[in-house]
Scaffold this motif. Structure first.
Motif, PDB file in Angstrom:
ATOM      1  N   PRO A 161    -129.908   6.448   0.941  1.00 51.26           N
ATOM      2  CA  PRO A 161    -128.804   6.402   1.908  1.00 51.26           C
ATOM      3  C   PRO A 161    -127.506   6.831   1.210  1.00 51.26           C
ATOM      4  CG  PRO A 161    -129.259   4.191   1.126  1.00 51.26           C
ATOM      5  CD  PRO A 161    -130.286   5.093   0.471  1.00 51.26           C
ATOM      6  N   ILE A 162    -127.377   8.131   0.950  1.00 52.59           N
ATOM      7  CA  ILE A 162    -126.335   8.623   0.050  1.00 52.59           C
ATOM      8  C   ILE A 162    -124.940   8.265   0.556  1.00 52.59           C
ATOM      9  CG2 ILE A 162    -125.391  10.654  -1.098  1.00 52.59           C
ATOM     10  CD1 ILE A 162    -128.149  11.961  -0.814  1.00 52.59           C
ATOM     11  N   TYR A 163    -124.663   8.593   1.810  1.00 51.63           N
ATOM     12  CA  TYR A 163    -123.351   8.296   2.389  1.00 51.63           C
ATOM     13  C   TYR A 163    -123.085   6.788   2.319  1.00 51.63           C
ATOM     14  CZ  TYR A 163    -119.772   7.652   6.020  1.00 51.63           C
ATOM     15  OH  TYR A 163    -118.650   7.291   6.714  1.00 51.63           O
ATOM     16  N   GLU A 164    -124.069   6.007   2.701  1.00 55.99           N
ATOM     17  CA  GLU A 164    -123.896   4.559   2.731  1.00 55.99           C
ATOM     18  C   GLU A 164    -123.680   3.982   1.327  1.00 55.99           C
ATOM     19  OE1 GLU A 164    -126.242   6.257   4.268  1.00 55.99           O
ATOM     20  OE2 GLU A 164    -125.895   5.835   6.417  1.00 55.99           O
ATOM     21  N   LEU A 165    -124.298   4.589   0.316  1.00 53.30           N
ATOM     22  CA  LEU A 165    -124.082   4.140  -1.056  1.00 53.30           C
ATOM     23  C   LEU A 165    -122.610   4.311  -1.448  1.00 53.30           C
ATOM     24  CD1 LEU A 165    -127.273   5.559  -2.782  1.00 53.30           C
ATOM     25  CD2 LEU A 165    -126.582   3.158  -2.820  1.00 53.30           C
ATOM     26  N   GLY A 166    -122.042   5.491  -1.113  1.00 56.21           N
ATOM     27  CA  GLY A 166    -120.634   5.714  -1.410  1.00 56.21           C
ATOM     28  C   GLY A 166    -119.733   4.771  -0.647  1.00 56.21           C
ATOM     29  N   TYR A 167    -120.031   4.592   0.638  1.00 52.66           N
ATOM     30  CA  TYR A 167    -119.224   3.708   1.482  1.00 52.66           C
ATOM     31  C   TYR A 167    -119.283   2.272   0.956  1.00 52.66           C
ATOM     32  CZ  TYR A 167    -117.035   2.327   5.924  1.00 52.66           C
ATOM     33  OH  TYR A 167    -116.160   1.867   6.877  1.00 52.66           O
ATOM     34  N   ARG A 168    -120.484   1.840   0.641  1.00 53.91           N
ATOM     35  CA  ARG A 168    -120.660   0.445   0.189  1.00 53.91           C
ATOM     36  C   ARG A 168    -120.021   0.231  -1.178  1.00 53.91           C
ATOM     37  NH1 ARG A 168    -119.967  -4.065   0.472  1.00 53.91           N
ATOM     38  NH2 ARG A 168    -121.399  -5.697  -0.191  1.00 53.91           N
ATOM     39  N   ALA A 169    -120.034   1.250  -2.032  1.00 48.96           N
ATOM     40  CA  ALA A 169    -119.401   1.107  -3.345  1.00 48.96           C
ATOM     41  C   ALA A 169    -117.915   0.825  -3.201  1.00 48.96           C
ATOM     42  CB  ALA A 169    -119.622   2.366  -4.174  1.00 48.96           C
ATOM     43  N   ALA A 170    -117.250   1.531  -2.274  1.00 50.83           N
ATOM     44  CA  ALA A 170    -115.824   1.289  -2.032  1.00 50.83           C
ATOM     45  C   ALA A 170    -115.607  -0.109  -1.470  1.00 50.83           C
ATOM     46  CB  ALA A 170    -115.268   2.342  -1.082  1.00 50.83           C
TER      47      ALA A 170
END
Length: 337
Positions: free
Chosen positions: A293-302
């Protein structure tokens, strides 16, 4: 000329500190003054600049993102997700490309410190002692993305690489393949490489195919290197009918090599990738792959970094996000017409 906080205070007939309190803690200002300030802000179309906002909160409202290769399409999705989360949470985002160079990484940490970023996301790289020491000394909160630390209690977000690789290879086995190879990561300090290889081996061992465990050639994160690794793999093991690739770009390099040798995919060899990049559905044949879940990984990291910044801790220290198998055209049941 752009209106200043001084202009708002003059028009509303209040002090500059009162204007600041209306913007940041309106409940502390009496209604009559608050209304005058709000009306002055509306009339002057005043917008506080980031520097002034930072002085008020003692924060820069900026996050830093350290990635190893900005040309890798995986990070486009990471950046998009993190940028969207930053917009929602009120942060700006600064991005630096490290090329997995330790001196460059340390220099960027220092640069982020000088820019007074509130926190950093470190993506897809090992947390070397030098990095941890520098970040700790600079007192910069940070979160790990698509990586983790076994040595330190550092918040992280990633998928379960071992389980995902196992699912990929088990899928090939369930299709009837018994001669299976792998294109893996070559760099010795890879975070994802060892667990993805472990998943490959576990799936083989469970079905009595341990002899395939050595049928591995490695590459760095480039299509061209995967092409060469595929050449070495099929030169050594020409009987292979399936290949697990630890990245979609590797799968594309492998398929291109096979096409140049007039070997049909999936007619003669099935290929499965890892990541589910946007290109995976555009490539010919369309890639069967393990989707992160590439987009979600970035979103969740923030979000995770914001949680750390605002509360001093995170609810889930080492967070795993789900993966899933996407079946497309590059795989086929062994012996199927």
């Amino acid at each position: 000329m752009k209106a200043t906080i001084r202009d708002v205070a003059r028009l509303a007939e209040v002090s500059i500190s009162t204007v600041s309190r209306v913007m940041n803690a309106p409940e502390t200002v009496v209604a009559s003054k608050r209304d005058r300030v709000l009306e002055a802000i509306r009339q002057l179309q005043y917008q506080p600049n980031a520097f002034a906002r930072g002085l008020i909160y003692k924060k820069s409202f900026t996050l830093g993102l350290l990635i190893p290769d900005i040309e890798n399409l995986y990070y486009a999705g990471i950046i998009r997700g993190m940028q969207d989360a930053c917009n929602k949470l009120g942060y700006s985002l600064m991005i630096s490309n490290t090329d997995r160079d330790q001196e460059r990484m340390l220099a960027y940490i220092d640069a982020f410190h000088e820019k007074q970023v509130d926190g950093i996301v470190l993506a897809s790289d090992r947390l070397y002692p030098e990095y941890h020491e520098r970040l700790t000394r600079c007192r910069i909160p940070f979160v790990l993305l698509s990586t983790h630390s076994d040595e330190h209690e550092v918040p992280s977000i990633e998928v379960d690489d071992e389980a995902a690789a196992y699912d990929a290879v088990k899928f090939l086995i369930d299709l009837g393949h018994r001669e299976i190879g792998m294109i893996g990561f070559s760099h010795h300090d890879s975070i994802a490489g060892p667990p993805r290889y472990a998943g490959f081996v576990r799936a083989l061992a469970e079905t009595g195919l341990e002899d395939n465990a050595g049928r591995v050639k490695n590459a760095n994160h480039r299509f061209e290197e995967a092409y060469q690794a595929a050449h070495e793999l099929f030169t050594a093991y020409p009987s292979l009918t399936a290949v697990f690739c630890v990245a979609d770009e590797f799968a594309m390099g492998t398929i291109s090599y096979l096409k140049d040798r007039n070997i049909l995919v999936p007619g003669q060899v099935s290929v499965i990738g890892f990541d589910n990049l946007r290109m995976a559905g555009m490539f010919i044949p369309k890639l069967t792959t393990i989707a992160q879940p590439i987009y979600e990984l970035g979103y969740r990291a923030a979000e995770k970094l914001h949680e750390l910044l605002t509360t001093g801790k995170v609810e889930v220290l080492r967070e795993k996000m789900p993966h899933r198998l996407i079946v497309r055209e590059s795989s086929r049941e062994r012996g199927a017409p």
